[in-house]
Design a protein around this motif. Structure first.
Motif, PDB file in Angstrom:
ATOM      1  N   ASP A   1       1.516   8.981  -6.489  1.00  0.00           N
ATOM      2  CA  ASP A   1       1.928  10.372  -6.296  1.00  0.00           C
ATOM      3  C   ASP A   1       3.027  10.794  -7.268  1.00  0.00           C
TER       4      ASP A   1
ATOM      5  N   GLU B   1       0.826  -1.205   0.000  1.00  0.00           N
ATOM      6  CA  GLU B   1       0.000   0.000   0.000  1.00  0.00           C
ATOM      7  C   GLU B   1       0.861   1.257   0.000  1.00  0.00           C
ATOM      8  N   ARG B   2       1.977   1.216   0.732  1.00  0.00           N
ATOM      9  CA  ARG B   2       2.887   2.366   0.736  1.00  0.00           C
ATOM     10  C   ARG B   2       3.501   2.569  -0.657  1.00  0.00           C
TER      11      ARG B   2
ATOM     12  N   ARG C   1       0.893   4.093  -3.015  1.00  0.00           N
ATOM     13  CA  ARG C   1       0.748   5.541  -2.797  1.00  0.00           C
ATOM     14  C   ARG C   1       1.922   6.297  -3.414  1.00  0.00           C
TER      15      ARG C   1
END
Length: 257
Positions: A171, A163-164, A167
């Motif tokens: 971004d 999940e990190r 993201r």
């Protein structure tokens, strides 16, 4: 003969070894390696020793499930760029550090864990390495080197790091290696113990990055996923892949019929 040559480039009969791997792997069948462990620990911790020799010392100790090797890997993972051997081994494809990939493979070894009583420490080593999967390069190893029992203990860590990474990619973040495919590989590995989670994580990664390489690696999940999960994931990959990828998906579906 240098200290390094004596410890890791000489076999247990005293003959020169062609490859350090020969010495490391021979230890599985020859208890004489134990005589060298104190010297290898000293070499690993010697700031005056060459980076490559310190790394190979750590690699040997980690493969042998020695607590000092595991401790060194955990310290390195806590501050990767400042690990004493960071950059001592460079991947040819992406020109990035690959020491963590090799240490992960070493930590994947289980032959000596019970003997050394370092099972819990090994879990923490693999946890520390998995937590780096969004920032450090692991070749194609990380999704497969963790055994099923340990992987079940680390599913939360896998979810967090994927999940990190998602993201970060969403971004606009960039790594010097193929992060998308690395995260896909990690998700595919999860299918051995939790297919639903594996599909969920793979879909999340592919929603923010769907290079042909990542999609080809994702096809492995179609072979592993049963029933509706398999069909759902296959349909998604078909919808975003090119003709080559669609062909691979069809092959995977046919193999499961």
């Amino acid at each position: 003969m240098t200290r390094f040559q004596e410890l890791l480039r000489t076999d247990f009969d005293g003959h020169p070894a062609e490859d350090i791997d020969d010495v490391i792997l021979d230890a599985f069948d020859d208890t004489r390696y134990r005589e060298r462990v104190p010297g290898i620990i000293e070499l690993m911790n010697d700031p005056a020793a060459p980076e490559s020799e310190r790394f190979l010392a750590c690699l040997a100790l980690t493969t042998w499930a020695e607590p000092q090797g595991y401790e060194a890997v955990i310290r390195a993972a806590a501050d990767p760029k400042n690990a004493p051997w960071y950059g001592a081994l460079i991947d040819r494809k992406f020109s990035v550090d690959s020491t963590f990939a090799q240490l992960a493979a070493a930590a994947g070894e289980r032959d000596m864990v019970t003997e050394k009583g370092t099972g819990e420490q090994r879990v923490e080593v693999l946890r520390a390495l998995i937590r780096l999967a969004d920032s450090e390069y692991f070749e194609d190893k990380l999704g497969e080197i963790v055994d099923d029992a340990t992987l079940r203990l680390l599913l939360g860590d896998v979810r967090d790091v994927v999940e990190r990474g998602v993201r970060f990619i969403a971004d606009g973040g960039k790594r010097s290696f193929d992060l998308t495919t690395q995260l896909v590989d990690l998700a595919v590995g999860v299918a051995r113990v939790d297919v639903s989670l594996a599909v969920e994580l793979a879909l999340r990664v592919l929603s923010v990055g769907s290079s042909p390489r990542a999609l080809k690696h994702a096809v492995t999940l179609i072979y592993r996923a049963p029933g509706p999960e398999r069909r759902r994931f296959a349909d998604y990959v078909m919808s975003i892949g090119d003709e080559e990828v669609r062909g691979l998906v069809r092959e995977a579906l046919a193999a499961g019929t």
